[in-house]
Design an enzyme around this catalytic site. Sequence first.
Site: not given
Length: 862
Positions: A1, A345-347, A597
Site C-alpha cells: 500500500m 510490488s507496492d511502491k 505485496t
Amino acid sequence: METTNNSTSSSTDLSNHEKPAKTENQSTTLNTQEIQEKLTDLKTTTQGLNQSEVVSRLTQYGPNAIEAHEESKWKKLLGYFWGPIPWMIEAAAIISLFRQDWPDFIVITVLLLYNAIVGFWQDNKAANALAALKQGLAAKAHVLRDGKWDAIDATQLVPGDIVTVSGGEILPADLLLLDGQYLSVDQAALTGESLPVSRSIGDTVYSGSIARQGSMTGVVTATGNNTFFGHTAKLVASAGSKSHAEEAVLKIGDFLILLAVTLAVILIGVQVYRDIVAVGHWEWSEAGQIAQFVLVLLVASVPVAMPAVMSVTKALGALTLSKQKAIVSRLSAIEELAGVDVLCSDKTGTLTLNQLTLQTPITFNNTSTDDIILAACLACQKNSTDALDLAVLTAMKDPKILDQYQSIDFVPFDPVNKKTIGHVKDAQGKSVQFSKGAPQAIGQLCGIGEQAGSDQTSQQYYGQVNELARRGTRALGVARSNDEGKTWTLLGILPLLDPPRPDAKDTIAKAKELGLSVKMVTGDDVAIGSEISRQLGLGQNLLSASEIFKNDKDPNHIHTDTARAVENADGFGRVFPEHKYEIVKALQQQGHIVAMTGDGVNDAPALKQADCGVAVSGATDAARSAAAIVLTAPGLSTIISAITEARKIFERITSYVYYRVAMTIAIMCVVVLSYIIFDLQPLTAIMIVVLALLDDIPIMTIAYDNVKVSSQPVRWNMHRIISFSSVMGIIALAQSFGMVLLCKYWMNNPELMSSLPMTIDHLQTMVFLQLAAGGQLLIFIVRNRGAIFARPYPHPKLLLAILVTQIIAILLCVFGIFVPALPIEMIGVVWIYVIIWLLIASLAKMAYYKYMDRQEINTKSN
C-alpha cells in the site's frame, strides 16, 4: 500500500500530478447547482432527516456495516473430506474397520482428521480479513436529525443523513462535502496515495478514510457495502484462487484411483474367467476371496500419508521461513511462492523508504543552498509532524540556528492559497516573512508569470518545475519578504522525493535472476512511479490503471487485450482497490502465478486473490488476514529469501511425490501381476500396512533434505510428475516382480532348495524386504536429476532415518515380527539384488531426463 505519515497536510496539492485519480468511483468537484441536485436525488436537505425517514431508509438500505455472504464453515469443513485422496483414505478406513484391523484403522483415521483440521484452520483465516476490515469503520458519527446534532452508532447512518467530521476521526460513510473551509483526508489505506489530500465543498470523501485536519459537514451518499470501502470488502469476500497444490493432489488422486480401478477390474476378470470358463463352476466363497483381494489392493493404492507428509514438509519449511522474517499463514502458499513468476510490488514503504527526502535545491537570485533550506524551515511550524515539513526540517544541517529566530505569526496551509507563511524576527530584531508552497502559488506571490513569452526568470522557474514534474518529483517553491509581505523575492525550488530503499535495486536484480518479472503498483501518479521505476531498473512502461481498465466493467472477466497490456507493462500508477484486484486477475488469466505485496485495506482483495499474497512489514490487520505470507522485516529482500526457501521446499515435496506415486504403482502392480501369472499373493495385508509405516514415517525427514535451488519459477507439471513417477514405478515394479521370479526360480531349482529351502512364506518376506529397502533407496534416485552420488548430498537426518528404518526392517525379517522369519542368507541376497537395481534405476532416470530435455528443446525450436 502507498502509505503516509500520520500528520497534518500543510503543503499537499503541490502540483497538478498529485491530485487523486478519477475513476468511476470518484466524481469531480460538484458546483452549487450539482450539489443541490444531489441532495434532491437523496431526498434530503441540509437540515437532515427526521426519525421516520431514518427508519424507512434503514429498512431499505440496511445498517451501515460490511455484510459479506461467504460459504458456511461447516460446508468448508466437510469439503476437506470430499475428493479423490479423501475418498481413498476413507475407503481404506472403512475396509480396516470391517476387517477389524484396529491399528490400521486408527492410523488412517487420525491422518484423515489431521489433514482436514489443518486445511480448515488455514482456510478459516480468510474470514478474518473481513473482520479486520470491519474494525476500520468509524464507531460513532455526529449526525443532524430532527433539527438536532447527536452522536450515534455509525452503523445507524443512512443515505441522506447530514454529518460532520473533524480532524482525527474516521469517516463513517461516503460523504459529499457541503459546508466548511476544508478537510485534509488521509485516504492512503483506500486509494494508495502517499500523502493526505485536501478536500473542500463539492468533493467526495470515503468511508474508512481518516480526517487529519479541518472540519466539514457532508451528506451521506452511500453506506455499508455500497461505499467505496464496502466495495473493497466485497472484493475480499469474493477473492481467492484455488491452490495449484490442491489441483495437483486431486490429479494424482484421480490417476491412482483410475489405476486401482483398472487393476481391480483386471483382477476380477481373471478370477471370474478361471472359475467359470476354466473350472466350469462358481462359488460364493470365491467371490469373498476376490473381494478380500480387491480390498487389499485398494489399501495398497491409498497413499494415506501423502497429505500428512506434504503438510509436515511445508510446516517445517514455514518454520525456516519464519526465521527469515516471513510468517506463513497459509501452508499452500509455499508451493505458490515457489512458482511465482510475476511479483507485483507496492511502491511506498516497500520499494521506497516512505520518507520524503529533500534533493539538491534549485536556487534563484544568488541564494545559497543553506539559505533556501533555512527559509523553508522558518515557513514550517517547529513541531510539525507533516511529511513535507519533516523532510524540510530534517535537511537543516544545524537546527539550533532556528532558535535565533522568534516566531511572530504563522499562516498554515489551506487548499485555496496552497502555501504557508512564517512571520519571524531575526537576531537583529528585523521582521522577515518566509513562504513555501505549491510552485505556482509561490510564483504568483513573487509576480512571476507562467504564460509563454515571460521573462527569463519565469521561463527558468517554470521550466524547472515542469522538468521535476515530468520526472515525478514533488516540488516546493520558497520565497522571502523583507517588507511585511508587500513584495516577495523568489529564493528557489526544493525538490522532494521518496527515495528508493538502499537494498531495493539489488533485490530487484536478484528477483530477475530468479526468473521473476517485477511490476510496480502505486496509487501515486504515473510520473512519480516512472521515476522510481527508472532508478530501480524496473523499466518505465508504467500505465495508468484507470485508463487500462476503463472498458472492463466486471473485475472477474478481463478483456484479452487488457490482460495482454497488463502482462507487458512494467508497472501501474493511479491504482485503486478494484484495479489491484483486476491486475492480479488479468495476470492469472494469462497463466502467471502472481505474488502481490501490500499493507493496507486497499490491498486486501488483491492479496487474497493473488496466488501468494504478501503483507509487508507494518501491514494493517486486514492485509495480514488476507495475505498468505506476512513479512516482519521491511523491504523486498525478505521475499527473495522466502522464494529461495520455498523453491527448496517445493523440490522436497516433488521428490516425495515422485517416490510415493512410484511405490504405489509398484506395490499395486506386483500384487496383481503375481496373482494373474502365478496365482499367488506376494504380500499380505499386514505387510502392506507395515510397508506404509516403514516407508512414509521416516521419509518425513525429506523436509530437511539438501536440494538444488531452481533458477526459474517451479510449478506443478503434472505431465512430468505422472510420466516420471510412472517410469520409476515401472522400474520398481520390474525390481519387485523380478524378486518374485527369482524366488520362483529358487523354489524350482533342486540345488538351491537342497542348500537353502524356500517356501511361499519366504517369498512374501523377501518381496516385503525388497520393497522396504528398494523403496526407500528410491528416494535417493528421485531427489535430483544427476547421478545418485551427485551433489547436493542427502541431509544427515534423511540418511539416519533411512538407515534406522532399514535396520528395523531387517530385524522384523530376522525375528519374524509381522512377517514370516527369513534366514540371514536370504536377507543378504535381497540386499545385493536391491543394490544392483539401484544402479539400474539411476541410469534409467538420467536417460529419462536426457530424453525429456531433448524433447523440450525440439518443442521450443519449433
